[in-house]
Design a protein around this motif. Structure first.
Motif, PDB file in Angstrom:
ATOM      1  N   TYR A   1      38.408  33.293  12.605  1.00 39.44           N
ATOM      2  CA  TYR A   1      37.056  33.716  12.931  1.00 39.44           C
ATOM      3  C   TYR A   1      37.052  35.216  13.195  1.00 39.44           C
ATOM      4  O   TYR A   1      38.103  35.837  13.422  1.00 39.44           O
ATOM      5  CB  TYR A   1      36.470  32.946  14.117  1.00 39.44           C
ATOM      6  N   GLU A   2      35.880  35.780  13.153  1.00 44.15           N
ATOM      7  CA  GLU A   2      35.736  37.237  13.082  1.00 44.15           C
ATOM      8  C   GLU A   2      36.201  37.963  14.329  1.00 44.15           C
ATOM      9  O   GLU A   2      36.655  39.106  14.265  1.00 44.15           O
ATOM     10  CB  GLU A   2      34.271  37.594  12.797  1.00 44.15           C
ATOM     11  N   THR A   3      36.097  37.360  15.480  1.00 44.66           N
ATOM     12  CA  THR A   3      36.417  38.050  16.742  1.00 44.66           C
ATOM     13  C   THR A   3      37.778  37.662  17.292  1.00 44.66           C
ATOM     14  O   THR A   3      38.074  37.926  18.450  1.00 44.66           O
ATOM     15  CB  THR A   3      35.339  37.732  17.790  1.00 44.66           C
ATOM     16  N   GLN A   4      38.612  37.078  16.480  1.00 42.56           N
ATOM     17  CA  GLN A   4      39.869  36.500  16.966  1.00 42.56           C
ATOM     18  C   GLN A   4      40.939  37.542  17.280  1.00 42.56           C
ATOM     19  O   GLN A   4      41.708  37.375  18.237  1.00 42.56           O
ATOM     20  CB  GLN A   4      40.400  35.511  15.918  1.00 42.56           C
TER      21      GLN A   4
ATOM     22  N   ASN B   1      34.264  27.967   8.516  1.00 46.39           N
ATOM     23  CA  ASN B   1      33.219  28.955   8.838  1.00 46.39           C
ATOM     24  C   ASN B   1      31.840  28.584   8.304  1.00 46.39           C
ATOM     25  O   ASN B   1      30.889  29.359   8.451  1.00 46.39           O
ATOM     26  CB  ASN B   1      33.619  30.352   8.336  1.00 46.39           C
TER      27      ASN B   1
ATOM     28  N   SER C   1      38.439  42.148  11.251  1.00 47.92           N
ATOM     29  CA  SER C   1      37.271  41.346  10.886  1.00 47.92           C
ATOM     30  C   SER C   1      36.820  41.727   9.489  1.00 47.92           C
ATOM     31  O   SER C   1      37.322  42.686   8.891  1.00 47.92           O
ATOM     32  CB  SER C   1      36.138  41.563  11.883  1.00 47.92           C
ATOM     33  N   SER C   2      35.856  40.993   8.981  1.00 50.79           N
ATOM     34  CA  SER C   2      35.374  41.259   7.623  1.00 50.79           C
ATOM     35  C   SER C   2      34.810  42.654   7.480  1.00 50.79           C
ATOM     36  O   SER C   2      34.832  43.236   6.384  1.00 50.79           O
ATOM     37  CB  SER C   2      34.298  40.235   7.244  1.00 50.79           C
ATOM     38  N   SER C   3      34.294  43.229   8.555  1.00 52.95           N
ATOM     39  CA  SER C   3      33.695  44.557   8.483  1.00 52.95           C
ATOM     40  C   SER C   3      34.731  45.674   8.539  1.00 52.95           C
ATOM     41  O   SER C   3      34.411  46.826   8.235  1.00 52.95           O
ATOM     42  CB  SER C   3      32.698  44.743   9.631  1.00 52.95           C
ATOM     43  N   SER C   4      35.976  45.338   8.901  1.00 48.64           N
ATOM     44  CA  SER C   4      36.981  46.389   9.087  1.00 48.64           C
ATOM     45  C   SER C   4      38.160  46.278   8.139  1.00 48.64           C
ATOM     46  O   SER C   4      38.981  47.185   8.080  1.00 48.64           O
ATOM     47  CB  SER C   4      37.497  46.364  10.529  1.00 48.64           C
TER      48      SER C   4
ATOM     49  N   PRO D   1      39.110  45.972  15.615  1.00 48.52           N
ATOM     50  CA  PRO D   1      38.920  44.558  15.274  1.00 48.52           C
ATOM     51  C   PRO D   1      39.430  44.247  13.872  1.00 48.52           C
ATOM     52  O   PRO D   1      39.255  45.041  12.946  1.00 48.52           O
ATOM     53  CB  PRO D   1      37.408  44.368  15.365  1.00 48.52           C
TER      54      PRO D   1
ATOM     55  N   SER E   1      42.700  41.725  17.149  1.00 45.75           N
ATOM     56  CA  SER E   1      42.565  43.182  17.145  1.00 45.75           C
ATOM     57  C   SER E   1      43.946  43.792  16.986  1.00 45.75           C
ATOM     58  O   SER E   1      44.972  43.152  17.261  1.00 45.75           O
ATOM     59  CB  SER E   1      41.936  43.693  18.447  1.00 45.75           C
TER      60      SER E   1
ATOM     61  N   ILE F   1      37.464  35.236   5.839  1.00 48.41           N
ATOM     62  CA  ILE F   1      38.048  34.893   7.141  1.00 48.41           C
ATOM     63  C   ILE F   1      37.418  33.585   7.626  1.00 48.41           C
ATOM     64  O   ILE F   1      36.201  33.454   7.700  1.00 48.41           O
ATOM     65  CB  ILE F   1      37.809  36.023   8.152  1.00 48.41           C
TER      66      ILE F   1
END
Length: 917
Positions: free
Chosen positions: A305-308, A705, A322-325, A320, A310, A338
């Motif tokens: 999951y996205e916040t899992q 997801n 995540s998909s945005s990074s 993070p 770092s 993800i």
């Protein structure tokens, strides 16, 4: 007699018994025999006048009673049973008191180790009304009675009293030693007699005060989270039910940072409670150019999951993952990204300028927190990549850990036993927003019953401990379970990130015990084109498609990750999902099937065939009651999880039986065709686990997801597992174990809709379908074991629904593949007579419907595909042979028209032909 005149008196007696003197004195005889009265008379001698009388009664003497012996004194009665018995426990003793019994001279005290006796006398002739019974074993319950005694005998027993003496407070532990490490210290000590546990204490000042940092039943303890270089002071005390001993002698020491390693051991296991962090030093060789955009290249298993997660690099702060990074590489995005179908993701992340330096770099990975399902992730590999895509750190810097070098957390056999008990019996919880919620299931219910899956796939001690704590157990209990798992004598070739049964070259040459470990994540291809290259390394060869050939599914690498072991494990056990599960045949037939097996016994396996069949059939009936005809509102995330996990449970239990009883290597006890694989399952449970078969709505929340392409992937991937484990081995029975039509639709329609080419994957399936159909049984035996046209339905290669699966495939390659399939198909259908087809249900008088590419009728599919294959370049000779064969089966059709039809692509890229008019 007195008077004035003197008178002479005479005396007489009557009867004459005894005598009387002249003076009037009467004398009786010595004795008389009877009682009689003697009258004495006084007379005047002158005139015999009676002057007076008196009478005397004589009585015979009475004989004295015979002499008697002296009488002994009367004995008092026996005393009553004592009352008021009390038993007061002490350290290794019990104090007894009772009320004295009247008349008792002493007491017997009796003891037993079970209520009601039998009793043994432990105090004989006690003259007081109390007794201290010593020399007892602490923790054992003793039962007492007392009887009273006196000269007349012994009373009955008193009422029973019981007590459990305590053990002595143990002595202080001795032999304390320390082993300092990086931010930690391991303490060991000598056992204290009578101790049941130990308190481990730490202080920062010599002599205390101390803080208790752990309570353990073993004689060792690892203290973590210490500061390197700080001096700490350690003591240990022993504890039992009677209390705590004094502290042991004090030892001091300071944790030390290890020297900077020359290598980095992988994987980095970022598993544990929320906030768990793993830090390593990453060396950039001196002189390396750090110009341009640098990236962190990572391969991570278990990112769900996205916040899992770092990561930080030196002073970058937490970034993070995540998909945005990150940019996901390969086909991961096509299958859900993800939290989607792939559980091992390869990715790159742009690093802030200046965050990487020449020399040592500190890289930290953090587990941010659980979503209620996961406990962390693993970094399988990482590196720094420059703008040209080159990795800056030599591969020799990284080494993979060896699970065979692992040691159990405890060397004590008692911890093995305790861990085994916890595995089967410990009460577990799951975290929820409202707090920990108890569940019915135990560890053994969701895993292999003996825990061998954790050993087989080499889950680390830390991961076992962390997951145990996730489910409400203590760290010590987690270590005991890990100690038990390490003790299992089972093969352990797998890893958590290597998908079970992942196909790859050389897999069948390994022992069958290694099959479940798969060929590894490294065997997964990057694209469908890579698969095409694997299938046809020297170009497309017609012999590849031959019905008489054998495509080895076990060794054919794929551009798909099969589900990892975590993906097999249910997140909720069916007993917690459904109140009626444990009484259902879906569960009872698992137990019955298990009971009929014997390790390594193919006869028992073959005799169990009907149990396997009935188990699958009853499971299908059971799950249908939970899924059929439901309103969409019923499919909440929780309900989706209940249904999906029920299917997963059946897979785990099938794996359990195959491993525990060695069934995988006894496939030919069930499959009798000479071409059958020597290793296989006898089960269609993988196919039934597909969300498609479970009727879970497309894109349902709660299925990973919740994305549509994730659903598509999961729907197909369990079909893929079915193909690997049990493709029927030439014993297909109608739609079991595989419904091939479902599979062709999923590959051609759904997976291809993810804009991902699937021609190679489709070729694998269609080729295997042609081969397993060539089993010597004709279409006249349809719909049971007979030849089934839907399994060999090559029309699906050219239907509008599957046109996108050929994206990127050169036209010449597609033509060569089409030629190969048409030739193989003809070889199969031409071996049967028209009469055999008619006997199997084919209607000889049927006229084909024009343009019916998805028709359920064989004749419509054949009519559609002949001109289509001609359009895509299939040899005219083969086209003519198809039409000629069709004319024999459906003689009323104008099949010659299909050989000369003209075709074209319309505005939607759908091929249309003149025969559709």
């Amino acid at each position: 007699m007195g008077g004035a005149t003197s008178i002479t008196v005479g005396w007489s007696i009557n009867p004459s018994v005894g005598g009387i003197t002249p003076g009037g004195l009467y004398t009786s005889p010595g004795t008389v025999s009877t009682q009689q009265t003697v009258v004495v008379t006084a007379m005047n001698a002158a005139n015999s006048a009676v002057l007076g009388t008196a009478s005397v009664t004589l009585t015979p003497p009475v004989a004295p009673p015979p002499p008697t012996s002296p009488t002994a004194p009367t004995a008092p009665p026996a005393p009553a049973a004592p009352t008021g018995l009390t038993a007061t426990p002490g350290i290794g003793q019990v104090t007894l008191n009772w009320t004295a019994s009247s008349g008792a001279s002493s007491y017997n005290v009796k003891r037993a180790t079970m209520s009601g006796g039998p009793y043994t006398t432990v105090g004989n002739g006690v003259t007081t009304n109390s007794l201290v019974n010593t020399g007892l074993t602490g923790g054992t319950t003793y039962y007492y009675v007392v009887s009273a005694l006196n000269a007349s005998g012994e009373s009955s027993n008193s009422g029973e009293a019981s007590a459990q003496p305590t053990v002595p407070v143990p002595p202080a532990p001795t032999g304390l030693t320390t082993n300092e490490g990086n931010g930690q210290v391991t303490l060991n000590w000598t056992p204290s007699p009578g101790a049941t546990s130990y308190n481990v204490k730490l202080g920062t000042v010599s002599g205390g005060p101390y803080t208790t940092v752990g309570s353990v039943t073993t004689t060792s303890y690892l203290i973590t989270g210490l500061n390197n270089g700080t001096t700490y002071y350690y003591v240990v005390s022993a504890v039992n039910a009677s209390g705590e001993s004094p502290n042991s002698g004090q030892l001091n020491g300071h944790p030390i940072a290890p020297p900077t390693p020359t290598t980095i051991q992988l994987p980095l296991e970022v598993v544990g409670p929320d906030g768990t962090t793993v830090t390593v030093s990453l060396p950039i060789p001196t002189g390396t150019s750090l110009n341009g955009q640098l990236q962190l290249w990572m391969q991570i298993h278990g990112l769900r999951y996205e916040t899992q997660a770092s990561v930080s690099v030196n002073n970058s702060g937490w970034l993070p993952i995540s998909s945005s990074s990150v940019t996901l590489l390969g086909q991961a995005n096509a299958y859900g990204g993800i939290g989607g179908g792939f559980h091992t993701l390869t990715m790159t992340m742009n690093l802030p300028a200046g965050s990487v330096v020449s020399g040592s770099n500190t890289v930290s990975f953090r587990f941010n927190g659980t979503d209620g399902r996961v406990s962390g992730y693993r970094v399988l590999a990482f590196n720094v990549q420059n703008s040209g895509g080159s990795l800056l750190i030599p591969s020799s810097t990284f080494v993979n850990e060896d699970p065979n070098a692992w040691q159990p957390p405890s060397p004590n056999s008692s911890d093995v036993t305790a861990g085994q008990t916890l595995w089967h019996q410990a009460s577990l919880t799951v975290p929820t927003a409202a707090g920990a919620m108890p569940i019915k299931a135990h560890c053994s219910d969701c895993h292999a019953q003996d825990g061998r899956d954790l050993k087989y796939f080499n889950y680390s001690n830390n991961s076992v401990r962390s997951r145990s704590m996730f489910h409400g157990l203590t760290a010590q209990q987690g270590d005991q379970i890990a100690t038990y798992i390490r003790s299992l004598n089972v093969p352990n070739p797998g890893r958590p990130w290597n998908p079970p049964y992942q196909p790859g070259p050389g897999l069948d040459s390994q022992p069958v015990a290694n099959w479940s470990a798969g060929a590894g994540i490294g065997a997964v291809l990057n694209s469908d084109q890579d698969l095409m290259n694997e299938l046809f390394p020297t170009g497309v060869q017609a012999s590849f498609f031959s019905p008489n050939a054998v495509l080895n599914i076990h060794e054919t690498a794929l551009p798909l990750q099969l589900p990892d072991w975590n993906s097999w494990l249910p997140t909720i056990h069916p007993m917690d999902a459904w109140n009626d599960f444990l009484s259902s045949n879906a569960y009872l037939l698992y137990l019955q099937t298990r009971a009929g097996l014997r390790p390594g016994d193919p006869v028992a396996y073959a005799n169990n065939i009907f149990n396997f069949q009935n188990w699958a059939g009853n499971y299908g009936n059971y799950i249908a009651t939970k899924t059929n005809g439901l309103h969409p509102s019923v499919w909440t995330p929780a309900y989706v999880n209940q249904v999906y996990s029920t299917g997963l449970w059946t897979l785990v239990k099938n794996w359990e039986l195959n491993q525990e009883f060695g069934l995988e290597g006894m496939a030919r006890a069930m499959f009798t065709n000479p071409k059958a694989d020597s290793r296989a399952w006898y089960s269609n449970f993988p196919f039934l686990a597909s969300p498609n078969m479970l009727k879970i709505p497309v894109g349902a929340a709660g299925l990973d997801n919740g994305r549509v392409n994730t659903w598509d992937y999961l729907a197909q991937i369990w079909y893929q597992v079915q193909l690997v484990l049990d493709n029927s081995e030439y014993q297909q029975n109608e739609n079991s174990p595989i419904d091939w039509a479902y599979v062709y639709a999923k590959i051609g329609n759904d997976l291809s809709n993810n804009d991902t080419a699937q021609a190679g994957l489709f070729t694998v399936w269609m080729t295997k379908g042609l081969q397993i159909s060539n089993n010597g049984i004709g279409p006249d035996k349809f719909p049971n074991t007979g030849w089934n046209w839907s399994i060999t339905d090559i029309s699906r290669l050219i239907t509008p629904a599957t046109r996108t699966m050929w994206v990127g495939t050169p036209a010449s390659t597609r033509t060569a593949i089409s030629n190969g399939f048409v030739q193989a198909w003809l070889a199969e259908v031409q071996q049967f007579t028209p009469q055999q087809f008619w006997a199997g249900g084919i209607n000889s008088s049927a006229l084909p419907i024009h343009f019916a590419p998805d028709s359920p009728n064989f004749e419509d599919r054949v009519w559609y595909m002949i001109p289509q294959f001609k359009f895509f370049g299939v040899d005219q000779t083969l086209i003519n042979q198809m039409a000629a064969w069709a004319q024999t089966v459906w003689p009323n059709g104008n099949w010659a028209a299909t050989t000369s039809a003209t075709c074209w692509e319309d505005n939607s890229s759908v091929v249309r032909c003149s025969t559709e008019q």
